[in-house]
Design a protein around this motif. Structure first.
Motif, PDB file in Angstrom:
ATOM      1  N   CYS A 229      -0.547  27.292 -49.300  1.00  0.00           N
ATOM      2  CA  CYS A 229      -1.993  27.064 -49.174  1.00  0.00           C
ATOM      3  C   CYS A 229      -2.464  27.182 -47.733  1.00  0.00           C
ATOM      4  CB  CYS A 229      -2.377  25.699 -49.733  1.00  0.00           C
ATOM      5  SG  CYS A 229      -1.717  25.349 -51.363  1.00  0.00           S
ATOM      6  N   GLN A 230      -1.719  27.890 -46.914  1.00  0.00           N
ATOM      7  CA  GLN A 230      -1.976  28.079 -45.487  1.00  0.00           C
ATOM      8  C   GLN A 230      -1.913  26.759 -44.718  1.00  0.00           C
ATOM      9  OE1 GLN A 230      -5.731  30.213 -45.413  1.00  0.00           O
ATOM     10  NE2 GLN A 230      -4.641  32.154 -45.463  1.00  0.00           N
ATOM     11  N   TYR A 231      -1.269  25.778 -45.312  1.00  0.00           N
ATOM     12  CA  TYR A 231      -1.163  24.475 -44.665  1.00  0.00           C
ATOM     13  C   TYR A 231      -0.357  24.598 -43.375  1.00  0.00           C
ATOM     14  CZ  TYR A 231      -0.952  19.439 -44.197  1.00  0.00           C
ATOM     15  OH  TYR A 231      -1.102  18.169 -43.729  1.00  0.00           O
ATOM     16  N   GLY A 232      -0.894  24.036 -42.296  1.00  0.00           N
ATOM     17  CA  GLY A 232      -0.224  24.082 -41.007  1.00  0.00           C
ATOM     18  C   GLY A 232      -0.565  25.295 -40.172  1.00  0.00           C
ATOM     19  N   TRP A 233      -1.490  26.136 -40.659  1.00  0.00           N
ATOM     20  CA  TRP A 233      -1.823  27.333 -39.884  1.00  0.00           C
ATOM     21  C   TRP A 233      -2.287  26.916 -38.495  1.00  0.00           C
ATOM     22  CZ3 TRP A 233      -6.448  28.974 -37.689  1.00  0.00           C
ATOM     23  CH2 TRP A 233      -7.580  28.207 -37.990  1.00  0.00           C
ATOM     24  N   GLY A 234      -2.065  27.793 -37.537  1.00  0.00           N
ATOM     25  CA  GLY A 234      -2.472  27.466 -36.181  1.00  0.00           C
ATOM     26  C   GLY A 234      -1.929  28.442 -35.167  1.00  0.00           C
ATOM     27  N   ASP A 235      -1.889  27.974 -33.927  1.00  0.00           N
ATOM     28  CA  ASP A 235      -1.484  28.800 -32.796  1.00  0.00           C
ATOM     29  C   ASP A 235      -0.092  28.434 -32.319  1.00  0.00           C
ATOM     30  OD1 ASP A 235      -4.064  29.984 -32.665  1.00  0.00           O
ATOM     31  OD2 ASP A 235      -4.780  28.197 -31.620  1.00  0.00           O
ATOM     32  N   VAL A 236       0.665  29.454 -31.974  1.00  0.00           N
ATOM     33  CA  VAL A 236       1.975  29.282 -31.348  1.00  0.00           C
ATOM     34  C   VAL A 236       1.941  30.089 -30.058  1.00  0.00           C
ATOM     35  CG1 VAL A 236       4.440  29.778 -31.528  1.00  0.00           C
ATOM     36  CG2 VAL A 236       3.197  28.968 -33.537  1.00  0.00           C
ATOM     37  N   ASP A 237       2.396  29.494 -28.979  1.00  0.00           N
ATOM     38  CA  ASP A 237       2.528  30.211 -27.712  1.00  0.00           C
ATOM     39  C   ASP A 237       3.980  30.172 -27.273  1.00  0.00           C
ATOM     40  OD1 ASP A 237      -0.215  30.715 -27.466  1.00  0.00           O
ATOM     41  OD2 ASP A 237      -0.558  28.837 -26.397  1.00  0.00           O
ATOM     42  N   LEU A 238       4.453  31.297 -26.754  1.00  0.00           N
ATOM     43  CA  LEU A 238       5.756  31.355 -26.102  1.00  0.00           C
ATOM     44  C   LEU A 238       5.522  31.737 -24.653  1.00  0.00           C
ATOM     45  CD1 LEU A 238       8.137  33.232 -28.585  1.00  0.00           C
ATOM     46  CD2 LEU A 238       7.963  30.784 -28.170  1.00  0.00           C
ATOM     47  N   LYS A 239       6.094  30.959 -23.748  1.00  0.00           N
ATOM     48  CA  LYS A 239       5.996  31.247 -22.315  1.00  0.00           C
ATOM     49  C   LYS A 239       7.392  31.510 -21.795  1.00  0.00           C
ATOM     50  CE  LYS A 239       4.564  29.441 -17.818  1.00  0.00           C
ATOM     51  NZ  LYS A 239       4.413  30.742 -17.281  1.00  0.00           N
ATOM     52  N   LEU A 240       7.560  32.650 -21.157  1.00  0.00           N
ATOM     53  CA  LEU A 240       8.844  33.002 -20.583  1.00  0.00           C
ATOM     54  C   LEU A 240       9.092  32.137 -19.345  1.00  0.00           C
ATOM     55  CD1 LEU A 240      11.143  35.049 -21.083  1.00  0.00           C
ATOM     56  CD2 LEU A 240      10.057  36.490 -19.364  1.00  0.00           C
ATOM     57  N   VAL A 241      10.183  31.367 -19.391  1.00  0.00           N
ATOM     58  CA  VAL A 241      10.564  30.535 -18.254  1.00  0.00           C
ATOM     59  C   VAL A 241      11.459  31.350 -17.323  1.00  0.00           C
ATOM     60  CG1 VAL A 241      11.783  28.439 -17.543  1.00  0.00           C
ATOM     61  CG2 VAL A 241      10.396  28.428 -19.632  1.00  0.00           C
ATOM     62  N   ASP A 242      12.476  31.967 -17.913  1.00  0.00           N
ATOM     63  CA  ASP A 242      13.381  32.873 -17.205  1.00  0.00           C
ATOM     64  C   ASP A 242      14.023  33.761 -18.266  1.00  0.00           C
ATOM     65  OD1 ASP A 242      15.695  31.494 -18.281  1.00  0.00           O
ATOM     66  OD2 ASP A 242      15.512  30.020 -16.675  1.00  0.00           O
ATOM     67  N   ALA A 243      15.006  34.542 -17.900  1.00  0.00           N
ATOM     68  CA  ALA A 243      15.600  35.519 -18.826  1.00  0.00           C
ATOM     69  C   ALA A 243      16.246  34.883 -20.054  1.00  0.00           C
ATOM     70  CB  ALA A 243      16.621  36.382 -18.088  1.00  0.00           C
ATOM     71  N   THR A 244      16.586  33.595 -19.983  1.00  0.00           N
ATOM     72  CA  THR A 244      17.285  32.963 -21.112  1.00  0.00           C
ATOM     73  C   THR A 244      16.551  31.755 -21.699  1.00  0.00           C
ATOM     74  OG1 THR A 244      18.602  31.606 -19.588  1.00  0.00           O
ATOM     75  CG2 THR A 244      19.553  33.718 -20.301  1.00  0.00           C
ATOM     76  N   HIS A 245      15.315  31.497 -21.248  1.00  0.00           N
ATOM     77  CA  HIS A 245      14.579  30.335 -21.761  1.00  0.00           C
ATOM     78  C   HIS A 245      13.101  30.662 -21.981  1.00  0.00           C
ATOM     79  CE1 HIS A 245      18.047  28.530 -19.666  1.00  0.00           C
ATOM     80  NE2 HIS A 245      18.047  27.729 -20.714  1.00  0.00           N
ATOM     81  N   VAL A 246      12.572  30.168 -23.104  1.00  0.00           N
ATOM     82  CA  VAL A 246      11.135  30.224 -23.363  1.00  0.00           C
ATOM     83  C   VAL A 246      10.657  28.828 -23.738  1.00  0.00           C
ATOM     84  CG1 VAL A 246      11.007  32.653 -24.095  1.00  0.00           C
ATOM     85  CG2 VAL A 246      11.418  30.876 -25.804  1.00  0.00           C
ATOM     86  N   LYS A 247       9.388  28.554 -23.418  1.00  0.00           N
ATOM     87  CA  LYS A 247       8.762  27.302 -23.837  1.00  0.00           C
ATOM     88  C   LYS A 247       7.895  27.588 -25.058  1.00  0.00           C
ATOM     89  CE  LYS A 247       8.508  24.638 -19.590  1.00  0.00           C
ATOM     90  NZ  LYS A 247       7.600  23.976 -18.641  1.00  0.00           N
TER      91      LYS A 247
END
Length: 185
Positions: free
Chosen positions: A131-149
């Motif tokens: 039912c589209q429950y939980g729809w929203g925005d997701v952001d990924l931010k590159l911290v370095d070559a091996t980590h994202v927030k």
């Protein structure tokens, strides 16, 4: 006969427009229909792969895949663009799968990139679960070559028997926390 063939080629060349290619960060509302928003600078590349994090005693795995030249229609705007899709798996501390979209095809994933920002942040739209429950925005931010927030912000949804039948799963499985750090596998 030769003249008809030559005339056909000339008419065909005038009727075929070359597809315009723009940088991925171009506003889709400013380009002509059927243009291509391409990842010219390979800005999506560092995000592609499998990433893991632990949150609330659960192991969260996300798999980020790139699809080139993805058909997109927003309102009256029709264009192609390079996009990222996220599939995920959430396991309990005992290793039991709680929720997974890994079995979906990449393009049927319910988390799709919609924008890229200069500070190495990619914004996604999550279409939600049942039912589209939980729809929203997701952001990924590159911290370095091996980590994202990771940042997930669900939007409010009013559920009724008209838009969501009884028995639908209205659990939000994605981690709702800012700055959850995932490590590339």
């Amino acid at each position: 006969m030769k003249n008809i063939f030559l005339l056909s080629i000339i008419l065909l060349s005038f009727s075929c427009k070359a597809q315009q290619t723009y940088s991925l960060d171009t506003d889709y509302e400013t380009v002509s229909n059927y243009s291509y928003l391409k990842d010219i600078n390979n800005e999506l590349l560092p995000f592609i792969g499998t990433w893991k994090a632990t949150f609330d005693n659960k192991e969260i795995t996300i798999k980020v895949d790139k699809v080139d030249h993805h058909y997109t229609k927003l309102g009256t705007n029709i264009y192609y663009k390079d996009v990222l899709f996220i599939r995920y798996s959430i396991k309990s501390s005992q290793g039991t799968i709680i929720k997974s979209t890994m079995n979906l095809t990449v393009q049927n994933s319910n988390i799709e990139s919609i924008a890229i920002f200069p500070n190495q942040v990619i914004s996604f739209i999550y279409s939600g679960g049942d039912c589209q429950y939980g729809w929203g925005d997701v952001d990924l931010k590159l911290v370095d070559a091996t980590h994202v927030k990771w940042r997930y912000q669900p939007e409010g949804v009013i559920l009724t028997n008209l838009n969501c039948p009884n028995g639908a799963d209205t659990t939000i499985y994605l981690p709702k926390t800012p700055d959850l750090v995932f490590t590339k596998q």
